[in-house]
Design a protein around this motif. Structure first.
Motif, PDB file in Angstrom:
ATOM      1  N   ASP A  86     -32.043  -4.276 -28.082  1.00  0.00           N
ATOM      2  CA  ASP A  86     -33.617  -4.298 -28.565  1.00  0.00           C
ATOM      3  C   ASP A  86     -34.160  -3.358 -27.590  1.00  0.00           C
ATOM      4  N   VAL A  87     -34.773  -2.289 -28.489  1.00  0.00           N
ATOM      5  CA  VAL A  87     -35.076  -1.141 -27.568  1.00  0.00           C
ATOM      6  C   VAL A  87     -36.321  -1.344 -26.538  1.00  0.00           C
ATOM      7  N   THR A  88     -37.111  -2.100 -26.959  1.00  0.00           N
ATOM      8  CA  THR A  88     -38.434  -2.221 -26.176  1.00  0.00           C
ATOM      9  C   THR A  88     -38.153  -2.953 -24.822  1.00  0.00           C
ATOM     10  N   PRO A  89     -37.687  -4.244 -24.868  1.00  0.00           N
ATOM     11  CA  PRO A  89     -37.271  -4.726 -23.561  1.00  0.00           C
ATOM     12  C   PRO A  89     -36.395  -4.091 -22.525  1.00  0.00           C
ATOM     13  N   PHE A  90     -35.464  -3.443 -23.220  1.00  0.00           N
ATOM     14  CA  PHE A  90     -34.312  -2.470 -22.586  1.00  0.00           C
ATOM     15  C   PHE A  90     -34.982  -1.588 -21.877  1.00  0.00           C
ATOM     16  N   VAL A  91     -35.968  -0.733 -22.396  1.00  0.00           N
ATOM     17  CA  VAL A  91     -36.404   0.485 -21.830  1.00  0.00           C
ATOM     18  C   VAL A  91     -37.549  -0.020 -20.634  1.00  0.00           C
ATOM     19  N   TRP A  92     -38.150  -1.114 -20.683  1.00  0.00           N
ATOM     20  CA  TRP A  92     -39.006  -1.325 -20.169  1.00  0.00           C
ATOM     21  C   TRP A  92     -38.359  -2.119 -18.829  1.00  0.00           C
ATOM     22  N   SER A  93     -37.376  -2.643 -19.113  1.00  0.00           N
ATOM     23  CA  SER A  93     -36.337  -3.060 -17.855  1.00  0.00           C
ATOM     24  C   SER A  93     -35.756  -2.212 -17.198  1.00  0.00           C
ATOM     25  N   LEU A  94     -35.328  -0.923 -17.692  1.00  0.00           N
ATOM     26  CA  LEU A  94     -34.914   0.362 -17.035  1.00  0.00           C
ATOM     27  C   LEU A  94     -36.117   0.946 -16.066  1.00  0.00           C
ATOM     28  N   VAL A  95     -37.380   0.887 -16.794  1.00  0.00           N
ATOM     29  CA  VAL A  95     -38.472   1.490 -16.108  1.00  0.00           C
ATOM     30  C   VAL A  95     -38.723   0.759 -14.938  1.00  0.00           C
ATOM     31  N   VAL A  96     -39.073  -0.597 -15.052  1.00  0.00           N
ATOM     32  CA  VAL A  96     -39.165  -1.514 -13.872  1.00  0.00           C
ATOM     33  C   VAL A  96     -38.071  -1.612 -12.920  1.00  0.00           C
ATOM     34  N   THR A  97     -37.010  -1.352 -13.267  1.00  0.00           N
ATOM     35  CA  THR A  97     -35.697  -1.202 -12.193  1.00  0.00           C
ATOM     36  C   THR A  97     -35.980  -0.044 -11.399  1.00  0.00           C
ATOM     37  N   ILE A  98     -36.249   1.035 -12.202  1.00  0.00           N
ATOM     38  CA  ILE A  98     -36.251   2.344 -11.251  1.00  0.00           C
ATOM     39  C   ILE A  98     -37.443   2.222 -10.487  1.00  0.00           C
ATOM     40  N   LEU A  99     -38.653   1.609 -10.805  1.00  0.00           N
ATOM     41  CA  LEU A  99     -39.797   1.645  -9.885  1.00  0.00           C
ATOM     42  C   LEU A  99     -39.732   0.754  -8.827  1.00  0.00           C
ATOM     43  N   VAL A 100     -38.859  -0.435  -9.114  1.00  0.00           N
ATOM     44  CA  VAL A 100     -38.881  -1.258  -7.855  1.00  0.00           C
ATOM     45  C   VAL A 100     -37.586  -0.774  -6.795  1.00  0.00           C
ATOM     46  N   SER A 101     -36.784  -0.037  -7.563  1.00  0.00           N
ATOM     47  CA  SER A 101     -35.727   0.508  -6.697  1.00  0.00           C
ATOM     48  C   SER A 101     -36.527   1.733  -5.674  1.00  0.00           C
ATOM     49  N   VAL A 102     -37.337   2.512  -6.345  1.00  0.00           N
ATOM     50  CA  VAL A 102     -38.069   3.561  -5.536  1.00  0.00           C
ATOM     51  C   VAL A 102     -38.962   2.830  -4.310  1.00  0.00           C
ATOM     52  N   VAL A 103     -39.529   1.783  -4.605  1.00  0.00           N
ATOM     53  CA  VAL A 103     -40.435   1.151  -3.769  1.00  0.00           C
ATOM     54  C   VAL A 103     -39.465   0.457  -2.682  1.00  0.00           C
ATOM     55  N   LEU A 104     -38.354   0.187  -2.995  1.00  0.00           N
ATOM     56  CA  LEU A 104     -37.479  -0.449  -1.930  1.00  0.00           C
ATOM     57  C   LEU A 104     -37.082   0.628  -1.071  1.00  0.00           C
ATOM     58  N   ILE A 105     -36.694   1.895  -1.487  1.00  0.00           N
ATOM     59  CA  ILE A 105     -36.161   2.968  -0.741  1.00  0.00           C
ATOM     60  C   ILE A 105     -37.228   3.225   0.017  1.00  0.00           C
ATOM     61  N   MET A 115     -26.648  -7.282 -18.985  1.00  0.00           N
ATOM     62  CA  MET A 115     -26.669  -7.951 -20.116  1.00  0.00           C
ATOM     63  C   MET A 115     -27.207  -6.788 -21.315  1.00  0.00           C
ATOM     64  N   TYR A 116     -28.123  -6.057 -20.922  1.00  0.00           N
ATOM     65  CA  TYR A 116     -28.664  -5.175 -21.790  1.00  0.00           C
ATOM     66  C   TYR A 116     -27.294  -3.853 -21.793  1.00  0.00           C
ATOM     67  N   ALA A 117     -26.619  -3.589 -20.787  1.00  0.00           N
ATOM     68  CA  ALA A 117     -25.643  -2.863 -20.860  1.00  0.00           C
ATOM     69  C   ALA A 117     -24.510  -3.057 -21.739  1.00  0.00           C
ATOM     70  N   GLY A 118     -24.320  -4.401 -21.851  1.00  0.00           N
ATOM     71  CA  GLY A 118     -23.481  -4.793 -23.030  1.00  0.00           C
ATOM     72  C   GLY A 118     -24.151  -4.771 -24.434  1.00  0.00           C
ATOM     73  N   TYR A 119     -25.365  -4.961 -24.476  1.00  0.00           N
ATOM     74  CA  TYR A 119     -26.079  -4.694 -25.878  1.00  0.00           C
ATOM     75  C   TYR A 119     -25.871  -3.441 -26.483  1.00  0.00           C
ATOM     76  N   VAL A 120     -26.007  -2.434 -25.287  1.00  0.00           N
ATOM     77  CA  VAL A 120     -25.930  -1.034 -25.669  1.00  0.00           C
ATOM     78  C   VAL A 120     -24.610  -0.539 -26.130  1.00  0.00           C
ATOM     79  N   LEU A 121     -23.461  -1.442 -25.466  1.00  0.00           N
ATOM     80  CA  LEU A 121     -22.179  -1.097 -25.672  1.00  0.00           C
ATOM     81  C   LEU A 121     -21.661  -1.655 -27.313  1.00  0.00           C
ATOM     82  N   THR A 122     -22.374  -2.899 -27.573  1.00  0.00           N
ATOM     83  CA  THR A 122     -22.280  -3.235 -28.862  1.00  0.00           C
ATOM     84  C   THR A 122     -23.051  -2.713 -30.071  1.00  0.00           C
TER      85      THR A 122
END
Length: 260
Positions: free
Chosen positions: A225-244, A214-221
């Motif tokens: 909203d920068v704050t939740p978007f950046v935090w979502s990116l950070v959380v996603t990267i951290l969770v991905s690293v933990v899973l790996i 959804m945020y990818a679509g917001y970036v396209l248009t």
């Protein structure tokens, strides 16, 4: 040659033999081409097969180029993620079951190299396929609906790639922990059904890996909203690293479950 390069070549040859290197890109490419064409010619299609009275006019909303790209992503979120989860759920688990893992485990390999070789081949196939499909969609969108801003498109694509890495890490972790059948079910639950839950209840939170499409679509248009978007990116990267990291741990822990 290093452990990683040998294992990566093995993964590459295996995915060439089972044609994943061919049919997965074709699925994403077909979706990417079909979406803009379908949306552009939908009035004519409905007029030809809809059995409407003479003189009836279809008043469909005019789509922007950004909306067309997001409809493509919408298809990827269901059909595309279904292909990824089912196509790679056995990438580690199947080797334990058919005995291939035993031939590897008796050698002095690094489990990190073992898992990372699979991570790299999955990333190449999945991310490469999605980029190919999105570029095809962008091409037909440009012809039929107009252009999108180049910098916004790059931000949109980069955001969606982070989401894809999250999906890949889920599938890889599930395959390292469970058998192929259970890994498929867990991956579907965590990738597809969790999206539905987030869609139903997601108004109560703004930071989540599942909001990245959804945020990818917001970036396209240009409306993110920068704050939740950046935090979502950070959380996603951290969770991905933990899973790996978890995939490496369980690949080593489940050595005893490999069929001899």
């Amino acid at each position: 040659m290093t452990n990683f390069s040998v294992l990566f070549q093995k993964e590459w040859r295996e995915n060439v033999r089972n044609f994943k290197i061919l049919w997965i890109p074709l699925v994403f490419l077909l979706i990417g081409i079909t979406e803009p064409l379908m949306n552009y010619y939908l009035p004519q299609i409905l007029g030809a097969v809809g059995n409407m009275p003479d003189g009836a006019v279809f008043q469909l909303p005019e789509f922007t180029p950004e909306q067309i790209l997001m409809t493509t992503i919408g298809q990827y979120q269901i059909i595309g993620m279904l292909v990824v989860t089912l196509g790679f759920a056995g990438i580690i688990a199947r080797e334990r079951k058919n005995g291939t893992a035993t031939l590897l485990y008796v050698r002095p390999i690094s489990y990190f190299s073992y898992v990372s070789s699979k991570l790299f081949i999955m990333s190449i196939i999945v991310i490469g396929s999605v980029i190919l499909g999105i570029l095809a969609s962008l091409y037909y969108t440009y012809i039929l609906f107009g252009a999108v801003d180049a910098s916004s498109f790059i931000g949109f694509l980069g955001t969606y790639i982070v989401w894809l890495l999250f999906v890949i890490s889920i599938v890889l972790f599930s395959s390292a922990v469970f058998s192929t059948g259970i890994a498929s079910a867990v991956s579907l639950l965590l990738v597809i059904f969790a999206q539905l839950i987030d869609g139903l209840l997601g108004t109560y939170w703004t930071i989540s890996p599942y909001k990245l499409p959804m945020y990818a679509g917001y970036v396209l248009t240009g409306s993110a909203d920068v704050t939740p978007f950046v935090w979502s990116l950070v959380v996603t990267i951290l969770v991905s690293v933990v899973l790996i990291i978890g995939a490496v741990f369980f690949a080593k822990r489940n050595v005893a479950k490999a069929k001899i």
